[in-house]
Design a protein around this motif. Structure first.
Motif, PDB file in Angstrom:
ATOM      1  N   SER A 264      41.019  30.298  46.839  1.00  0.00           N
ATOM      2  CA  SER A 264      41.456  31.691  46.895  1.00  0.00           C
ATOM      3  C   SER A 264      42.715  31.859  46.063  1.00  0.00           C
ATOM      4  O   SER A 264      43.547  30.949  45.988  1.00  0.00           O
ATOM      5  CB  SER A 264      41.709  32.100  48.346  1.00  0.00           C
ATOM      6  OG  SER A 264      42.176  33.430  48.425  1.00  0.00           O
ATOM      7  N   LEU A 265      42.834  33.013  45.419  1.00  0.00           N
ATOM      8  CA  LEU A 265      44.024  33.320  44.639  1.00  0.00           C
ATOM      9  C   LEU A 265      44.358  34.795  44.819  1.00  0.00           C
ATOM     10  O   LEU A 265      43.472  35.644  44.759  1.00  0.00           O
ATOM     11  CB  LEU A 265      43.798  33.027  43.155  1.00  0.00           C
ATOM     12  CG  LEU A 265      45.048  33.143  42.279  1.00  0.00           C
ATOM     13  CD1 LEU A 265      45.834  31.831  42.311  1.00  0.00           C
ATOM     14  CD2 LEU A 265      44.685  33.491  40.838  1.00  0.00           C
ATOM     15  N   THR A 266      45.647  35.083  45.048  1.00  0.00           N
ATOM     16  CA  THR A 266      46.131  36.459  45.091  1.00  0.00           C
ATOM     17  C   THR A 266      47.095  36.657  43.929  1.00  0.00           C
ATOM     18  O   THR A 266      48.156  36.024  43.888  1.00  0.00           O
ATOM     19  CB  THR A 266      46.841  36.778  46.415  1.00  0.00           C
ATOM     20  OG1 THR A 266      45.909  36.635  47.490  1.00  0.00           O
ATOM     21  CG2 THR A 266      47.366  38.211  46.411  1.00  0.00           C
ATOM     22  N   GLY A 267      46.680  37.499  42.991  1.00  0.00           N
ATOM     23  CA  GLY A 267      47.509  37.806  41.836  1.00  0.00           C
ATOM     24  C   GLY A 267      47.937  39.267  41.856  1.00  0.00           C
ATOM     25  O   GLY A 267      47.258  40.119  42.436  1.00  0.00           O
ATOM     26  N   LYS A 268      49.052  39.560  41.206  1.00  0.00           N
ATOM     27  CA  LYS A 268      49.585  40.924  41.180  1.00  0.00           C
ATOM     28  C   LYS A 268      49.333  41.548  39.809  1.00  0.00           C
ATOM     29  O   LYS A 268      49.455  40.883  38.781  1.00  0.00           O
ATOM     30  CB  LYS A 268      51.078  40.921  41.501  1.00  0.00           C
ATOM     31  CG  LYS A 268      51.358  40.415  42.909  1.00  0.00           C
ATOM     32  CD  LYS A 268      52.820  40.550  43.275  1.00  0.00           C
ATOM     33  CE  LYS A 268      53.102  39.992  44.667  1.00  0.00           C
ATOM     34  NZ  LYS A 268      52.364  40.701  45.721  1.00  0.00           N
ATOM     35  N   ILE A 269      48.983  42.839  39.832  1.00  0.00           N
ATOM     36  CA  ILE A 269      48.650  43.562  38.612  1.00  0.00           C
ATOM     37  C   ILE A 269      49.296  44.946  38.646  1.00  0.00           C
ATOM     38  O   ILE A 269      49.816  45.377  39.679  1.00  0.00           O
ATOM     39  CB  ILE A 269      47.122  43.724  38.451  1.00  0.00           C
ATOM     40  CG1 ILE A 269      46.553  44.500  39.650  1.00  0.00           C
ATOM     41  CG2 ILE A 269      46.437  42.369  38.288  1.00  0.00           C
ATOM     42  CD1 ILE A 269      45.101  44.915  39.498  1.00  0.00           C
TER      43      ILE A 269
ATOM     44  N   GLY B 102      49.322  46.398  42.173  1.00  0.00           N
ATOM     45  CA  GLY B 102      48.122  46.050  42.914  1.00  0.00           C
ATOM     46  C   GLY B 102      48.100  44.568  43.242  1.00  0.00           C
ATOM     47  O   GLY B 102      48.608  43.732  42.485  1.00  0.00           O
ATOM     48  N   ASN B 103      47.520  44.227  44.385  1.00  0.00           N
ATOM     49  CA  ASN B 103      47.357  42.833  44.803  1.00  0.00           C
ATOM     50  C   ASN B 103      45.869  42.523  44.857  1.00  0.00           C
ATOM     51  O   ASN B 103      45.141  43.104  45.675  1.00  0.00           O
ATOM     52  CB  ASN B 103      47.983  42.615  46.180  1.00  0.00           C
ATOM     53  CG  ASN B 103      49.463  42.949  46.195  1.00  0.00           C
ATOM     54  OD1 ASN B 103      50.300  42.139  45.836  1.00  0.00           O
ATOM     55  ND2 ASN B 103      49.800  44.178  46.600  1.00  0.00           N
ATOM     56  N   VAL B 104      45.423  41.637  43.999  1.00  0.00           N
ATOM     57  CA  VAL B 104      44.009  41.285  43.931  1.00  0.00           C
ATOM     58  C   VAL B 104      43.815  39.907  44.547  1.00  0.00           C
ATOM     59  O   VAL B 104      44.397  38.920  44.081  1.00  0.00           O
ATOM     60  CB  VAL B 104      43.495  41.282  42.479  1.00  0.00           C
ATOM     61  CG1 VAL B 104      42.011  40.922  42.444  1.00  0.00           C
ATOM     62  CG2 VAL B 104      43.721  42.638  41.828  1.00  0.00           C
ATOM     63  N   THR B 105      43.010  39.840  45.597  1.00  0.00           N
ATOM     64  CA  THR B 105      42.697  38.572  46.255  1.00  0.00           C
ATOM     65  C   THR B 105      41.241  38.218  46.016  1.00  0.00           C
ATOM     66  O   THR B 105      40.341  39.010  46.326  1.00  0.00           O
ATOM     67  CB  THR B 105      42.973  38.649  47.768  1.00  0.00           C
ATOM     68  OG1 THR B 105      44.348  38.945  47.985  1.00  0.00           O
ATOM     69  CG2 THR B 105      42.631  37.335  48.453  1.00  0.00           C
ATOM     70  N   MET B 106      41.013  37.060  45.447  1.00  0.00           N
ATOM     71  CA  MET B 106      39.657  36.565  45.166  1.00  0.00           C
ATOM     72  C   MET B 106      39.428  35.279  45.958  1.00  0.00           C
ATOM     73  O   MET B 106      40.215  34.330  45.836  1.00  0.00           O
ATOM     74  CB  MET B 106      39.507  36.279  43.665  1.00  0.00           C
ATOM     75  CG  MET B 106      39.691  37.502  42.782  1.00  0.00           C
ATOM     76  SD  MET B 106      40.449  37.092  41.179  1.00  0.00           S
ATOM     77  CE  MET B 106      42.150  36.730  41.679  1.00  0.00           C
ATOM     78  N   THR B 107      38.395  35.261  46.765  1.00  0.00           N
ATOM     79  CA  THR B 107      38.018  34.073  47.528  1.00  0.00           C
ATOM     80  C   THR B 107      36.647  33.626  47.046  1.00  0.00           C
ATOM     81  O   THR B 107      35.688  34.408  47.064  1.00  0.00           O
ATOM     82  CB  THR B 107      37.981  34.374  49.034  1.00  0.00           C
ATOM     83  OG1 THR B 107      39.275  34.838  49.439  1.00  0.00           O
ATOM     84  CG2 THR B 107      37.619  33.130  49.830  1.00  0.00           C
ATOM     85  N   VAL B 108      36.569  32.385  46.592  1.00  0.00           N
ATOM     86  CA  VAL B 108      35.391  31.904  45.871  1.00  0.00           C
ATOM     87  C   VAL B 108      34.904  30.593  46.470  1.00  0.00           C
ATOM     88  O   VAL B 108      35.706  29.673  46.687  1.00  0.00           O
ATOM     89  CB  VAL B 108      35.741  31.688  44.375  1.00  0.00           C
ATOM     90  CG1 VAL B 108      34.661  30.889  43.668  1.00  0.00           C
ATOM     91  CG2 VAL B 108      35.969  33.029  43.688  1.00  0.00           C
ATOM     92  N   LYS B 109      33.601  30.511  46.719  1.00  0.00           N
ATOM     93  CA  LYS B 109      32.992  29.224  47.065  1.00  0.00           C
ATOM     94  C   LYS B 109      32.523  28.574  45.772  1.00  0.00           C
ATOM     95  O   LYS B 109      31.764  29.179  45.006  1.00  0.00           O
ATOM     96  CB  LYS B 109      31.824  29.401  48.029  1.00  0.00           C
ATOM     97  CG  LYS B 109      31.207  28.065  48.460  1.00  0.00           C
ATOM     98  CD  LYS B 109      30.121  28.237  49.503  1.00  0.00           C
ATOM     99  CE  LYS B 109      29.568  26.875  49.917  1.00  0.00           C
ATOM    100  NZ  LYS B 109      28.476  26.993  50.907  1.00  0.00           N
TER     101      LYS B 109
ATOM    102  N   GLU C  24      42.890  35.178  35.383  1.00  0.00           N
ATOM    103  CA  GLU C  24      42.410  35.946  34.241  1.00  0.00           C
ATOM    104  C   GLU C  24      41.421  37.022  34.668  1.00  0.00           C
ATOM    105  O   GLU C  24      41.424  38.135  34.134  1.00  0.00           O
ATOM    106  CB  GLU C  24      41.763  35.006  33.216  1.00  0.00           C
ATOM    107  CG  GLU C  24      41.232  35.679  31.968  1.00  0.00           C
ATOM    108  CD  GLU C  24      42.306  36.344  31.113  1.00  0.00           C
ATOM    109  OE1 GLU C  24      41.928  37.133  30.215  1.00  0.00           O
ATOM    110  OE2 GLU C  24      43.504  36.085  31.337  1.00  0.00           O
ATOM    111  N   ALA C  25      40.583  36.722  35.653  1.00  0.00           N
ATOM    112  CA  ALA C  25      39.636  37.723  36.148  1.00  0.00           C
ATOM    113  C   ALA C  25      40.375  38.929  36.716  1.00  0.00           C
ATOM    114  O   ALA C  25      39.949  40.075  36.528  1.00  0.00           O
ATOM    115  CB  ALA C  25      38.727  37.106  37.219  1.00  0.00           C
ATOM    116  N   ALA C  26      41.485  38.697  37.397  1.00  0.00           N
ATOM    117  CA  ALA C  26      42.257  39.805  37.961  1.00  0.00           C
ATOM    118  C   ALA C  26      43.024  40.551  36.885  1.00  0.00           C
ATOM    119  O   ALA C  26      42.953  41.775  36.770  1.00  0.00           O
ATOM    120  CB  ALA C  26      43.218  39.279  39.024  1.00  0.00           C
TER     121      ALA C  26
END
Length: 314
Positions: free
Chosen positions: A179-184, A204-211, A229-231
């Motif tokens: 998981s990663l939370t990046g700011k945009i 904005g705070n983008v949180t991505m949780t990936v299996k 980079e996706a965020a």
């Protein structure tokens, strides 16, 4: 009266007497064994204790760790917050809590670098140490990366919050979730559309949780950089630690040219994650700290690529 005499005019009881004044008592008789092999081991009691336990362990364990990164700085020391656990069958009363931190200390003494292959090995060894068929570890840490101003090239340090969770089962092997939370920066499309000039924007705070897929290779792909980079590439603009006036002009104009709702962000980020071959399933959330409201705007979506393939095969 000199300074020394001034500081010693009050005659205090001895330290031992002061401790007794505040409640300390002399040690009582010692009747229980002091050698480990003679002590009762309640946690290893064997009986029918009614229910299996899904997970028991320890959490909120802070420890220094080393992080490898494809972005500068490529090796960094930071603080990891750990959780450890395993299941317990109803025939066992409990687990041996000290073995979790013993395992952590063992890896620390060997130079604990937080990468996925090391954590896979860690969980498998932990299961053996606990005499269980499964174990899990989760570590959350701030990940730092260098960011240059778009015009000036002046550098500063940004950071994102990262998490790795590894679950091990003797029969099925390892499952890895990151998981990663990046700011945009996001600029409101509605505000831009209805206003004579300008538009409000927010962080904005983008949180991505990936299996991750079973064949994921961290030597080939830095998952942290890929999720960041996706965020950032789908935002109105990126966040920068250092901005001179020409930089600020470029960032402001870029945001105005790329307005985004929270709904837009989660869909665009999802599209990138869908195209990443190392992603099996994912969840994306965007939370905007609104600049003209007291509330936050939120959106989220989840998708399972493996489930999609299963449905197509039917």
């Amino acid at each position: 009266m000199n300074k020394t005499e001034l500081n010693q005019t009050k005659q205090l009881p001895t330290k031992e007497e002061r401790h007794k004044l505040f409640g300390s008592v002399d040690p009582g008789p010692r009747t229980k064994p002091v050698e480990k092999d003679q002590m009762a081991d309640l946690q290893n009691s064997r009986k029918d204790f009614l229910f299996d336990i899904d997970m028991v362990g320890i959490s909120n364990v802070k420890h220094p760790i080393r992080i490898p990164s494809s972005m500068t700085p490529q090796i960094q020391t930071t603080i990891g917050t750990f959780s450890f656990g395993s299941s317990i069958a109803k025939g066992s009363k409990g687990t041996n809590m000290s073995r979790f931190t013993e395992q952590l200390d063992k890896y620390h003494n060997e130079g604990f670098a937080i990468d996925i292959e090391t954590l896979k090995q860690f969980t498998e060894e932990l299961a053996g140490r606990l005499k269980q068929t499964d174990a899990e570890v989760e570590v959350t840490f701030p990940w730092f990366f260098e960011r240059k101003g778009p015009y000036s090239d002046l550098t500063g340090m940004n950071h994102a919050d990262a998490t790795i969770r590894v679950e091990y089962d003797q029969e099925t092997g390892h499952d890895v979730t990151v998981s990663l939370t990046g700011k945009i920066t996001t600029l409101c499309p509605c505000s831009k559309e209805i206003s004579e000039y300008s538009a409000h924007n927010q962080r904005g705070n983008v949180t991505m949780t990936v299996k991750l897929t079973d064949d994921f290779n961290e030597q080939e792909i830095d998952w942290k950089a890929a999720l960041l980079e996706a965020a950032e590439s789908n935002a109105s603009a990126r966040i920068h630690p250092v901005l001179k006036r020409p930089d600020e002009k470029m960032v402001t104009e870029q945001a105005y040219e790329n307005p985004r709702f929270v709904e837009d962000i989660v869909r665009l980020v999802a599209a990138d994650l869908y195209e990443y071959p190392f992603v099996e399933s994912f969840e994306v959330q965007c939370r905007n700290e609104e600049s003209i409201h007291l509330h936050d705007a939120v959106a989220s979506l989840s998708y399972d690529k493996k489930l999609e393939r299963t449905q197509e095969e039917r």
